[in-house]
Scaffold this active site. Sequence first.
Site, mmCIF file in Angstrom:
data_model
loop_
_atom_site.group_PDB
_atom_site.id
_atom_site.type_symbol
_atom_site.label_atom_id
_atom_site.label_comp_id
_atom_site.label_asym_id
_atom_site.label_seq_id
_atom_site.Cartn_x
_atom_site.Cartn_y
_atom_site.Cartn_z
ATOM 1 N N ARG A 147 1.015 -1.344 -0.012
ATOM 2 C CA ARG A 147 0.162 -0.113 -0.075
ATOM 3 C C ARG A 147 0.883 1.137 -0.074
ATOM 4 O O ARG A 147 2.029 1.048 0.472
ATOM 5 C CB ARG A 147 -0.853 0.207 1.324
ATOM 6 N N LYS A 171 -2.415 -2.110 7.862
ATOM 7 C CA LYS A 171 -3.610 -1.235 8.611
ATOM 8 C C LYS A 171 -3.617 -1.859 10.112
ATOM 9 O O LYS A 171 -3.480 -3.112 10.259
ATOM 10 C CB LYS A 171 -4.797 -1.860 7.639
ATOM 11 N N HIS A 243 -1.782 2.263 -5.718
ATOM 12 C CA HIS A 243 -2.555 1.152 -5.566
ATOM 13 C C HIS A 243 -2.660 0.396 -6.752
ATOM 14 O O HIS A 243 -2.772 -0.971 -6.873
ATOM 15 C CB HIS A 243 -3.971 1.301 -5.078
ATOM 16 N N ARG A 246 -0.198 -2.139 -6.646
ATOM 17 C CA ARG A 246 -0.396 -3.393 -5.717
ATOM 18 C C ARG A 246 -1.490 -4.305 -6.480
ATOM 19 O O ARG A 246 -1.231 -5.614 -6.308
ATOM 20 C CB ARG A 246 -1.051 -2.713 -4.393
ATOM 21 N N HIS A 269 -4.150 -8.855 3.728
ATOM 22 C CA HIS A 269 -5.732 -9.019 3.789
ATOM 23 C C HIS A 269 -6.074 -9.919 4.950
ATOM 24 O O HIS A 269 -5.494 -10.826 5.206
ATOM 25 C CB HIS A 269 -6.265 -9.729 2.528
#
Length: 297
Positions: A147, A171, A243, A246, A269
């Site tokens: 990211r 994240k 992005h 990615r 993820h």
Amino acid sequence: MDWKHAINDFKHYLQLERAMSANTVEAYHDDVTKLRQFAEPQDIPPDTITPKNLQDFLVWINGFGLSAYSQARILSGIKTFYLFMSLEHGLIENPTALIQAPRLGRKIPDVLNIMEIDNLIAAIDLSTPEGMRNKAMLEVLYGCGLRVSELVGLKVSNLFLDVEFIKVIGKGNKERLVPIGSQAIKYLRIYLEEVRVHQKIKPGSADFVFLNRRGDPLTRVMIFIIIKELAKAIGLNKKISPHTFRHSFASHLVEGGADLRAVQEMLGHESITTTEIYTHVDREYLHSVITQYHPRS
């Protein structure tokens, strides 16, 4: 309870207990602020909102022409807010429990093919220190599927190039190890050992890998600009962003037969469902091949 105090408490909860990034916290804050803007003029406190009020709110935001995706995201933020209200403030009935988000189609992300990525990277002017930095940066971005926030936050102390891994902070401040290929390692070492070593670095920035000419970490916006200018230089008529690299990283792995669980781990993820979108990209690619080359197409 009034809206101001409820939203401030919610923000602290997201920061301290959920350990969310500043960008994510701000997004949730904006979502609930929209509900506040709807409810306050009607003298509806946060702890007395009803499902009917929320239905009216959805009609209200729909009137601003927001897309179904934007409306679904706002509702998701509000659902998180009322989960917080139930946990922290003893709200007995969650008004969002029976509220359904707008139905969404699954959006297949835009990707670049290998030739387009090669052309973008080849367009970098390597005669300047910034060019060598940009070459290393895009090789890492595409080679590791990061990211943009993970790229700008990449630390020298988290590079383990001898064993071909880097550690990134994703994240929710979650750490993960990502493999890094020989091409990215090659240009990263050139940048670190031949360019960055000669820079005057601002105090507090020494551990950040990618620096601007003033010795500060690169910003997300600057990376967007660099990529846009390269796309313009090669006449690429696609709307791309960091992005996109990615998405391309993931779709190229899936096209090559990579295990979906491995791709999930590399991308960071939480759910395999998120990663499964790249199997759709793969099918789109296969369909385009048949359309282009099969004599009966």
